[in-house]
Scaffold this active site. Structure first.
Site, PDB file in Angstrom:
ATOM      1  N   LEU A 179       1.196  -6.944  -5.828  1.00 53.65           N
ATOM      2  CA  LEU A 179      -0.236  -6.658  -5.847  1.00 53.65           C
ATOM      3  C   LEU A 179      -0.938  -7.814  -6.555  1.00 53.65           C
ATOM      4  O   LEU A 179      -0.443  -8.303  -7.578  1.00 53.65           O
ATOM      5  CB  LEU A 179      -0.515  -5.342  -6.584  1.00 53.65           C
ATOM      6  CG  LEU A 179      -0.080  -4.058  -5.874  1.00 53.65           C
ATOM      7  CD1 LEU A 179      -0.352  -2.853  -6.767  1.00 53.65           C
ATOM      8  CD2 LEU A 179      -0.779  -3.898  -4.532  1.00 53.65           C
ATOM      9  N   GLU A 218      -6.035   2.617 -11.118  1.00 53.37           N
ATOM     10  CA  GLU A 218      -5.996   2.629  -9.656  1.00 53.37           C
ATOM     11  C   GLU A 218      -4.600   3.023  -9.185  1.00 53.37           C
ATOM     12  O   GLU A 218      -4.431   3.773  -8.226  1.00 53.37           O
ATOM     13  CB  GLU A 218      -6.408   1.238  -9.134  1.00 53.37           C
ATOM     14  CG  GLU A 218      -7.085   1.264  -7.764  1.00 53.37           C
ATOM     15  CD  GLU A 218      -6.131   1.599  -6.639  1.00 53.37           C
ATOM     16  OE1 GLU A 218      -6.509   2.371  -5.735  1.00 53.37           O
ATOM     17  OE2 GLU A 218      -4.993   1.093  -6.650  1.00 53.37           O
TER      18      GLU A 218
HETATM   19  N1  LIG Z   1      -3.035  -3.271  -1.973  1.00 54.31           N
HETATM   20  C1  LIG Z   1      -2.334  -2.328  -1.360  1.00 54.31           C
HETATM   21  O1  LIG Z   1      -2.775  -1.184  -1.235  1.00 54.31           O
HETATM   22  C2  LIG Z   1      -0.974  -2.671  -0.809  1.00 54.31           C
HETATM   23  C3  LIG Z   1      -0.240  -1.723  -0.085  1.00 54.31           C
HETATM   24  C4  LIG Z   1       0.997  -2.097   0.427  1.00 54.31           C
HETATM   25  C5  LIG Z   1       1.486  -3.370   0.228  1.00 54.31           C
HETATM   26  N2  LIG Z   1       0.750  -4.255  -0.497  1.00 54.31           N
HETATM   27  C6  LIG Z   1       1.225  -5.634  -0.685  1.00 54.31           C
HETATM   28  O2  LIG Z   1       1.442  -6.176   0.613  1.00 54.31           O
HETATM   29  C7  LIG Z   1       2.590  -7.024   0.584  1.00 54.31           C
HETATM   30  C8  LIG Z   1       3.658  -6.473   1.514  1.00 54.31           C
HETATM   31  O3  LIG Z   1       3.098  -6.206   2.777  1.00 54.31           O
HETATM   32  P1  LIG Z   1       3.539  -7.029   4.091  1.00 54.31           P
HETATM   33  O4  LIG Z   1       2.524  -6.706   5.131  1.00 54.31           O
HETATM   34  O5  LIG Z   1       3.772  -8.463   3.748  1.00 54.31           O
HETATM   35  O6  LIG Z   1       4.964  -6.413   4.427  1.00 54.31           O
HETATM   36  P2  LIG Z   1       5.474  -4.921   4.792  1.00 54.31           P
HETATM   37  O7  LIG Z   1       4.744  -4.364   5.957  1.00 54.31           O
HETATM   38  O8  LIG Z   1       5.548  -4.093   3.581  1.00 54.31           O
HETATM   39  O9  LIG Z   1       6.950  -5.294   5.192  1.00 54.31           O
HETATM   40  C9  LIG Z   1       7.168  -6.047   6.363  1.00 54.31           C
HETATM   41  C10 LIG Z   1       8.496  -5.669   6.914  1.00 54.31           C
HETATM   42  O10 LIG Z   1       8.556  -4.256   7.093  1.00 54.31           O
HETATM   43  C11 LIG Z   1       9.169  -3.957   8.332  1.00 54.31           C
HETATM   44  N3  LIG Z   1       8.145  -3.372   9.218  1.00 54.31           N
HETATM   45  C12 LIG Z   1       6.797  -3.442   9.045  1.00 54.31           C
HETATM   46  N4  LIG Z   1       6.190  -2.730  10.009  1.00 54.31           N
HETATM   47  C13 LIG Z   1       7.162  -2.218  10.784  1.00 54.31           C
HETATM   48  C14 LIG Z   1       7.160  -1.384  11.917  1.00 54.31           C
HETATM   49  N5  LIG Z   1       6.028  -0.921  12.460  1.00 54.31           N
HETATM   50  N6  LIG Z   1       8.345  -1.040  12.472  1.00 54.31           N
HETATM   51  C15 LIG Z   1       9.504  -1.479  11.925  1.00 54.31           C
HETATM   52  N7  LIG Z   1       9.572  -2.265  10.829  1.00 54.31           N
HETATM   53  C16 LIG Z   1       8.406  -2.627  10.273  1.00 54.31           C
HETATM   54  C17 LIG Z   1       9.745  -5.240   8.834  1.00 54.31           C
HETATM   55  O11 LIG Z   1      10.994  -5.331   8.165  1.00 54.31           O
HETATM   56  P3  LIG Z   1      12.256  -6.128   8.755  1.00 54.31           P
HETATM   57  O12 LIG Z   1      11.882  -7.575   8.717  1.00 54.31           O
HETATM   58  O13 LIG Z   1      13.350  -5.762   7.817  1.00 54.31           O
HETATM   59  O14 LIG Z   1      12.484  -5.618  10.162  1.00 54.31           O
HETATM   60  C18 LIG Z   1       8.768  -6.261   8.268  1.00 54.31           C
HETATM   61  O15 LIG Z   1       9.325  -7.571   8.149  1.00 54.31           O
HETATM   62  C19 LIG Z   1       3.014  -7.085  -0.866  1.00 54.31           C
HETATM   63  O16 LIG Z   1       2.335  -8.162  -1.490  1.00 54.31           O
HETATM   64  C20 LIG Z   1       2.530  -5.767  -1.412  1.00 54.31           C
HETATM   65  O17 LIG Z   1       2.349  -5.818  -2.823  1.00 54.31           O
HETATM   66  C21 LIG Z   1      -0.453  -3.931  -1.011  1.00 54.31           C
END
Ligand SMILES: NC(=O)c1ccc[n+]([C@@H]2O[C@H](COP(=O)([O-])OP(=O)(O)OC[C@H]3O[C@@H](n4cnc5c(N)ncnc54)[C@H](OP(=O)(O)O)[C@@H]3O)[C@@H](O)[C@H]2O)c1
Length: 192
Positions: free
Chosen positions: A24, A31
């Protein structure tokens, strides 16, 4: 039985940023408490909620705090195996597979609300899904350096009044102002 709908929950700053370097971008304890309360609270004390998240979001949670307590944790990934997670985490290869595991099943019978917790791709797919009910959105009114962003919220979503005891007034923590908002997906009107 679990309702066949889910809600999204997200905190996003100016320019819709949600993450930076797999974490984050901000430190806002109250929050995070809001996130915990929303995703943990149930009307039925015999039930719990499910949280669905992508692999990077799961591993962005500090090791000591994952899986998220008192919630059924479901992780989406195609590159990891169930053995990479504690035994009580459910690994699914798609959002549809996760919903299939929850709707009309014994597992889902004990679940009250399904929360989609990110990241970007999961949010994007979830918002366009017929399962999508609401977005619980924390509007952080400050810029942070981000490398992951919340997708555009389409006109299918309308802001509704806050309920469930969610404050309507502007919050402030560490000099950062933010406001809780609820978007609800409007049902398609088939009368022409
Ligand atoms: N501010 C907020 O409310 C909030 C909320 C959530 C996350 N975050 C932040 O966002 C970042 C992470 O998010 P991100 O978008 O980079 O990654 P993410 O969506 O958490 O992870 C991506 C991985 O998840 C899997 N994946 C995602 N969608 C999929 C689907 N529909 N079906 C199958 N597998 C799926 C895949 O894994 P594989 O590669 O293993 O197949 C993909 O490489 C972090 O910095 C976190 O702290 C913030």
């Amino acid at each position: 039985m679990v309702q066949n709908k889910f809600n999204l929950i997200v905190a996003a700053c100016e320019n819709s940023g949600i993450g930076f370097k797999d974490k984050l971008p901000w430190s806002l304890k109250n929050e995070l408490k809001h996130f915990r309360k929303m995703t943990t609270s149930t009307a039925d004390p015999m039930k719990k909620n499910a949280v669905i998240m992508g692999r990077l979001t799961y591993f962005a949670i500090p090791e000591s705090k994952r899986p998220l307590a008192n919630r059924l944790n479901i992780v989406l990934s195609n590159t990891t195996a169930a053995t990479d997670y504690p035994h009580d985490v459910i690994l699914c290869s798609s959002l549809n597979e996760a919903m299939t595991k929850l709707i009309g099943t014994d597992l889902g019978a004990n679940i009250e609300t399904i929360w989609i917790c990110g990241g970007s791709r999961v949010f994007n797919e979830a918002m366009s899904s017929d399962y999508c009910h609401r977005i619980y959105y924390t509007d952080i009114k400050a810029p942070f350096e981000c490398d992951v962003f919340f997708p555009n919220i389409s006109s299918a979503f309308k802001i509704i009044p806050n309920d469930e005891g969610i404050p309507t007034d502007e919050q402030e923590e560490n000099g950062v102002k933010y406001q809780y908002k609820i978007y609800e997906k409007q049902q398609l009107n088939n009368t022409f």
